[in-house]
Design an enzyme around this catalytic site. Structure first.
Site, PDB file in Angstrom:
ATOM      1  NE  ARG A   1      19.164  31.937 -47.712  1.00 35.15           N
ATOM      2  CZ  ARG A   1      20.334  31.329 -47.930  1.00 35.15           C
ATOM      3  NH1 ARG A   1      20.959  30.718 -46.946  1.00 35.15           N
ATOM      4  NH2 ARG A   1      20.884  31.333 -49.130  1.00 35.15           N
TER       5      ARG A   1
ATOM      6  CB  CYS B   1       2.195  28.573 -36.785  1.00 36.77           C
ATOM      7  SG  CYS B   1       0.672  29.525 -36.601  1.00 36.77           S
TER       8      CYS B   1
END
Length: 274
Positions: free
Chosen positions: A149, A114
């Protein structure tokens, strides 16, 4: 608009169920859906039951619960048809391999996580995607820095952007990695190259877009290193840009929470419609 049209075509409103086992207060301040408080030792049983319940169209789980590999196991437990967060192995595999559909007829879209998808939608809205180029190549020519990350947002986002043609600098405390589809975007999926001795300061002046998701109020992007006219997007709950960013960026998006909710509903509708 897409969500509204999708809802109008359904015979009933889709049902999304959320399992809360970590007492996260933010879970109670969203759109209307069925939220179930459960003991963390019973989450597995509840997910299996929801998988089998035909009245439930989508499942979300509020992580972390165990802060261990047990959380990863729970992510894989949700059925493909109800995994609206796109965290299951099949969806993650498809995303990194740049496979956009679940079937050979190209009818069933592969769900994307999402928050990364919400950022993509924001970039599309801001016209960063060049619609003259073929679908899948529309970020070609853009350099983007993603400061985060994590396996949940940062790495998937870098992969999505690179698969769409961008040159992406992925930055975290361990250094810089470059995600691209090779010279001339000739490769089908992205590849990753370590940028030895590079740091955030090397990436910012090269980037048309800077996207940040660093937790903690102490971290701030050095505004003086931003490329003039860059698009800046913050998805952290903390503000990673100082107020002076508005004087250097062409567009500044301070938060994407509402877009993420809409994307969650979109993912729910994808399977409800199919």
């Amino acid at each position: 608009i897409e969500v509204g049209k999708g809802l109008s075509k359904l015979e009933r409103k889709p049902l999304l169920v959320g399992f809360l086992a970590n007492k996260d207060p933010s879970a109670r301040f969203g759109f209307g859906f069925l939220l179930r408080d459960v003991d963390r030792e019973e989450v597995e049983t509840h997910i299996i039951a929801a998988n089998q319940d035909e009245a439930i169209d989508g499942i979300i789980v509020y992580y972390p619960i165990f802060n261990s590999r047990q959380d990863q196991y729970l992510q894989q437990l949700i059925s493909v048809e109800k995994d609206v967060e796109g965290l299951g192995h099949r969806y993650i595999f498809n995303m990194y391999q740049n496979i956009r559909f679940l079937d050979s007829e190209y009818l069933q879209k592969s769900i994307l996580p999402c928050t990364p998808l919400a950022i993509v939608k924001v970039l599309e809205y801001l016209k960063m995607y060049n619609t003259i180029l073929p679908y899948g190549n529309r970020l070609y020519g853009h350099s983007i820095t993603v400061v985060n990350r994590s396996e949940v947002v940062g790495r998937p986002l870098a992969a999505l952007l690179a698969n769409d043609g961008a040159s992406v600098y992925s930055v975290d405390v361990d250094g810089v990695q470059q995600f691209t589809r090779g010279e001339g975007i000739k490769k089908r999926r992205h590849e990753v190259v370590e940028k030895e001795a590079w740091a955030l300061e090397d990436c910012l002046p090269l980037s048309d877009v800077v996207i940040t998701g660093v937790p903690g109020k102490a971290f701030k992007i050095p505004t003086n290193l931003l490329k003039e006219g860059a698009v800046c997007i913050n998805f952290s709950t903390d503000k990673n840009f100082g107020p002076e960013v508005k004087d250097r960026a062409s567009i500044y998006v301070p938060a994407i929470g509402k877009v993420t909710i809409i994307v969650l509903l979109r993912n729910l509708l994808v399977w409800a419609a199919q």
